[in-house]
Write a protein that holds these residues in place. Sequence first.
Motif, PDB file in Angstrom:
ATOM      1  N   VAL A  15      14.603  14.219  -9.285  1.00  0.00           N
ATOM      2  CA  VAL A  15      15.589  13.542  -9.612  1.00  0.00           C
ATOM      3  C   VAL A  15      17.002  14.414  -9.111  1.00  0.00           C
ATOM      4  CG1 VAL A  15      17.092  13.099 -11.846  1.00  0.00           C
ATOM      5  CG2 VAL A  15      14.603  13.245 -11.821  1.00  0.00           C
ATOM      6  N   PHE A  16      17.972  13.577  -8.781  1.00  0.00           N
ATOM      7  CA  PHE A  16      19.237  14.360  -8.022  1.00  0.00           C
ATOM      8  C   PHE A  16      20.332  13.863  -8.321  1.00  0.00           C
ATOM      9  CE2 PHE A  16      17.564  11.592  -4.972  1.00  0.00           C
ATOM     10  CZ  PHE A  16      18.392  10.958  -4.185  1.00  0.00           C
ATOM     11  N   ASP A  17      21.525  14.762  -8.146  1.00  0.00           N
ATOM     12  CA  ASP A  17      22.866  14.265  -8.459  1.00  0.00           C
ATOM     13  C   ASP A  17      23.767  15.201  -7.800  1.00  0.00           C
ATOM     14  OD1 ASP A  17      24.763  12.931 -10.195  1.00  0.00           O
ATOM     15  OD2 ASP A  17      24.918  14.689 -11.508  1.00  0.00           O
ATOM     16  N   SER A  18      25.105  14.591  -7.577  1.00  0.00           N
ATOM     17  CA  SER A  18      26.097  15.547  -6.976  1.00  0.00           C
ATOM     18  C   SER A  18      26.283  16.869  -7.730  1.00  0.00           C
ATOM     19  CB  SER A  18      27.207  14.809  -6.781  1.00  0.00           C
ATOM     20  OG  SER A  18      27.748  14.376  -8.101  1.00  0.00           O
ATOM     21  N   GLY A  19      26.057  16.900  -9.174  1.00  0.00           N
ATOM     22  CA  GLY A  19      26.371  17.951  -9.919  1.00  0.00           C
ATOM     23  C   GLY A  19      25.387  18.081 -11.111  1.00  0.00           C
ATOM     24  N   VAL A  20      25.955  18.178 -12.266  1.00  0.00           N
ATOM     25  CA  VAL A  20      25.374  18.215 -13.635  1.00  0.00           C
ATOM     26  C   VAL A  20      24.912  17.037 -14.385  1.00  0.00           C
ATOM     27  CG1 VAL A  20      27.373  18.882 -14.859  1.00  0.00           C
ATOM     28  CG2 VAL A  20      25.321  20.093 -15.492  1.00  0.00           C
ATOM     29  N   GLY A  21      25.880  16.165 -13.946  1.00  0.00           N
ATOM     30  CA  GLY A  21      25.729  14.847 -14.827  1.00  0.00           C
ATOM     31  C   GLY A  21      24.348  14.283 -14.904  1.00  0.00           C
ATOM     32  N   GLY A  22      23.707  14.491 -13.835  1.00  0.00           N
ATOM     33  CA  GLY A  22      22.126  13.869 -13.854  1.00  0.00           C
ATOM     34  C   GLY A  22      21.054  14.348 -14.817  1.00  0.00           C
ATOM     35  N   LEU A  23      21.584  15.471 -15.328  1.00  0.00           N
ATOM     36  CA  LEU A  23      20.603  15.903 -16.435  1.00  0.00           C
ATOM     37  C   LEU A  23      20.581  15.348 -17.566  1.00  0.00           C
ATOM     38  CD1 LEU A  23      21.856  19.902 -16.269  1.00  0.00           C
ATOM     39  CD2 LEU A  23      19.428  18.916 -15.334  1.00  0.00           C
ATOM     40  N   THR A  24      21.465  14.169 -17.856  1.00  0.00           N
ATOM     41  CA  THR A  24      21.464  13.511 -18.828  1.00  0.00           C
ATOM     42  C   THR A  24      20.174  12.356 -18.579  1.00  0.00           C
ATOM     43  OG1 THR A  24      22.996  11.673 -17.890  1.00  0.00           O
ATOM     44  CG2 THR A  24      23.756  13.353 -19.540  1.00  0.00           C
ATOM     45  N   VAL A  25      19.832  12.080 -17.537  1.00  0.00           N
ATOM     46  CA  VAL A  25      18.632  11.444 -16.746  1.00  0.00           C
ATOM     47  C   VAL A  25      17.570  12.126 -17.162  1.00  0.00           C
ATOM     48  CG1 VAL A  25      17.545  10.249 -15.027  1.00  0.00           C
ATOM     49  CG2 VAL A  25      20.139   9.867 -15.160  1.00  0.00           C
ATOM     50  N   LEU A 158      36.576  15.634 -19.704  1.00  0.00           N
ATOM     51  CA  LEU A 158      36.886  15.630 -21.065  1.00  0.00           C
ATOM     52  C   LEU A 158      35.324  16.142 -21.583  1.00  0.00           C
ATOM     53  CD1 LEU A 158      39.190  12.704 -22.031  1.00  0.00           C
ATOM     54  CD2 LEU A 158      39.646  15.063 -22.579  1.00  0.00           C
ATOM     55  N   VAL A 159      34.454  15.433 -21.139  1.00  0.00           N
ATOM     56  CA  VAL A 159      32.893  15.922 -21.358  1.00  0.00           C
ATOM     57  C   VAL A 159      32.534  17.308 -20.783  1.00  0.00           C
ATOM     58  CG1 VAL A 159      30.437  15.105 -20.816  1.00  0.00           C
ATOM     59  CG2 VAL A 159      31.899  13.372 -21.287  1.00  0.00           C
ATOM     60  N   GLU A 160      33.058  17.568 -19.723  1.00  0.00           N
ATOM     61  CA  GLU A 160      32.773  18.851 -19.398  1.00  0.00           C
ATOM     62  C   GLU A 160      33.693  20.029 -19.918  1.00  0.00           C
ATOM     63  OE1 GLU A 160      32.634  19.505 -15.107  1.00  0.00           O
ATOM     64  OE2 GLU A 160      31.178  17.815 -14.866  1.00  0.00           O
ATOM     65  N   GLU A 161      34.599  19.442 -20.814  1.00  0.00           N
ATOM     66  CA  GLU A 161      35.376  20.583 -21.438  1.00  0.00           C
ATOM     67  C   GLU A 161      34.586  20.589 -23.019  1.00  0.00           C
ATOM     68  OE1 GLU A 161      37.790  23.538 -22.077  1.00  0.00           O
ATOM     69  OE2 GLU A 161      38.014  22.341 -20.395  1.00  0.00           O
ATOM     70  N   GLU A 258      23.187  22.879 -20.359  1.00  0.00           N
ATOM     71  CA  GLU A 258      22.501  22.934 -21.584  1.00  0.00           C
ATOM     72  C   GLU A 258      22.994  21.839 -22.465  1.00  0.00           C
ATOM     73  OE1 GLU A 258      21.854  26.818 -22.858  1.00  0.00           O
ATOM     74  OE2 GLU A 258      20.617  27.369 -21.111  1.00  0.00           O
ATOM     75  N   ARG A 259      24.239  21.453 -22.740  1.00  0.00           N
ATOM     76  CA  ARG A 259      24.921  20.348 -23.364  1.00  0.00           C
ATOM     77  C   ARG A 259      24.446  19.027 -23.034  1.00  0.00           C
ATOM     78  NH1 ARG A 259      30.697  20.858 -22.577  1.00  0.00           N
ATOM     79  NH2 ARG A 259      30.606  22.756 -23.661  1.00  0.00           N
ATOM     80  N   PHE A 260      24.149  19.009 -21.666  1.00  0.00           N
ATOM     81  CA  PHE A 260      23.755  17.450 -21.052  1.00  0.00           C
ATOM     82  C   PHE A 260      22.143  17.317 -21.492  1.00  0.00           C
ATOM     83  CE2 PHE A 260      27.529  17.475 -19.358  1.00  0.00           C
ATOM     84  CZ  PHE A 260      27.788  16.375 -18.652  1.00  0.00           C
ATOM     85  N   LEU A 261      21.448  18.598 -21.280  1.00  0.00           N
ATOM     86  CA  LEU A 261      20.189  18.445 -21.305  1.00  0.00           C
ATOM     87  C   LEU A 261      19.603  18.441 -22.742  1.00  0.00           C
ATOM     88  CD1 LEU A 261      17.696  18.207 -19.243  1.00  0.00           C
ATOM     89  CD2 LEU A 261      17.509  20.728 -19.607  1.00  0.00           C
ATOM     90  N   GLY A 262      20.400  18.991 -23.626  1.00  0.00           N
ATOM     91  CA  GLY A 262      20.072  19.018 -25.261  1.00  0.00           C
ATOM     92  C   GLY A 262      18.916  20.032 -25.436  1.00  0.00           C
ATOM     93  N   ARG A 263      18.703  20.931 -24.682  1.00  0.00           N
ATOM     94  CA  ARG A 263      17.796  22.241 -24.553  1.00  0.00           C
ATOM     95  C   ARG A 263      18.069  23.372 -23.682  1.00  0.00           C
ATOM     96  NH1 ARG A 263      12.171  19.618 -23.448  1.00  0.00           N
ATOM     97  NH2 ARG A 263      13.157  17.677 -24.277  1.00  0.00           N
ATOM     98  N   SER A 264      17.666  24.494 -23.625  1.00  0.00           N
ATOM     99  CA  SER A 264      17.665  25.679 -22.684  1.00  0.00           C
ATOM    100  C   SER A 264      17.444  24.962 -21.587  1.00  0.00           C
ATOM    101  CB  SER A 264      16.965  26.759 -23.291  1.00  0.00           C
ATOM    102  OG  SER A 264      16.827  27.568 -22.160  1.00  0.00           O
ATOM    103  N   LEU A 265      18.260  25.382 -20.473  1.00  0.00           N
ATOM    104  CA  LEU A 265      17.819  25.094 -18.997  1.00  0.00           C
ATOM    105  C   LEU A 265      16.574  25.987 -18.485  1.00  0.00           C
ATOM    106  CD1 LEU A 265      20.960  24.444 -17.246  1.00  0.00           C
ATOM    107  CD2 LEU A 265      19.086  23.144 -17.046  1.00  0.00           C
TER     108      LEU A 265
END
Length: 273
Positions: A15-25, A158-161, A258-265
């Motif tokens: 799974v890949f993304d330009s940054g952190v957002g893809g962790l929701t996937v 806003l999400v990243e904040e 960890e906020r995006f993933l909902g668990r520890s990275l």
Amino acid sequence: MNVQAGTDVSRPIGVFDSGVGGLTVVRALMERLPFENIVYFGDTARVPYGVKSVATIEHFTAQITDFLLQQDVKMLIIACNTMAAVAAHVVAARARGLPVLDVIEAGAQAAVEASPGGRIGVIGTPTTINSNAYARRMHELDSGVRVYSQACPLFVPLVEEGWLDHPVTRMTAQEYLRPVLAEEVGSLVLGCTHYPLLKPLLRDVAGPGVRLIDSAVTTAELAAERLRESGLAHGGSQPASYRYFVTDVPLRFQTIGERFLGRSLGRVERVDW
């Protein structure tokens, strides 16, 4: 089509993304496919992609695809709407016959299925919206749908904040969604991997008559379907393993991730090109 005998179905999904957002996937995949191993790549040193030229995005996408192929993945998922909009063909050309999925395809399919011949809203970053990729794909699937798109540039910061239910975020959502909701859409596609974190607030603003299409969830559903069809699904009772690669480890990456993933990275590995 089933895979040949002897193929190792325990190989990871890339799974890949330009940054952190893809962790929701990744989060949606963990919930939908708990036994599947996953390798995640976030190009954190070169984010954001939205301001870069198509040629540059294609070049970066090719690099990341090749890196994940070296990790012996069995499927590639483009979890970045910008990459999916302008460079999906690059991944397909280099994938050596592996299944390739992306968030735009999954979101477009789910929206059309939910609103056949209907009115569909799409919200995303300016680059994704300007690419017209969602509307184009939806019209290919169902020429009768009407698509109303709205760029929402303030949602990502806003999400990243961490302002997921802040009065400022609510007011911003009301402003952005007003023209789309005025068209009486039946479905609203969350066309950015940051947006699932705003789902409770967006559901509240959109009201009960609008169905939210979460591209992360729909991508996980599509992945499960493709793995089953191709004989690549991994069952069993062993806990899955997860690896995270980034090109830079910004100070806030762990917190936001960890906020995006909902668990520890856990451990995050840095790649030097």
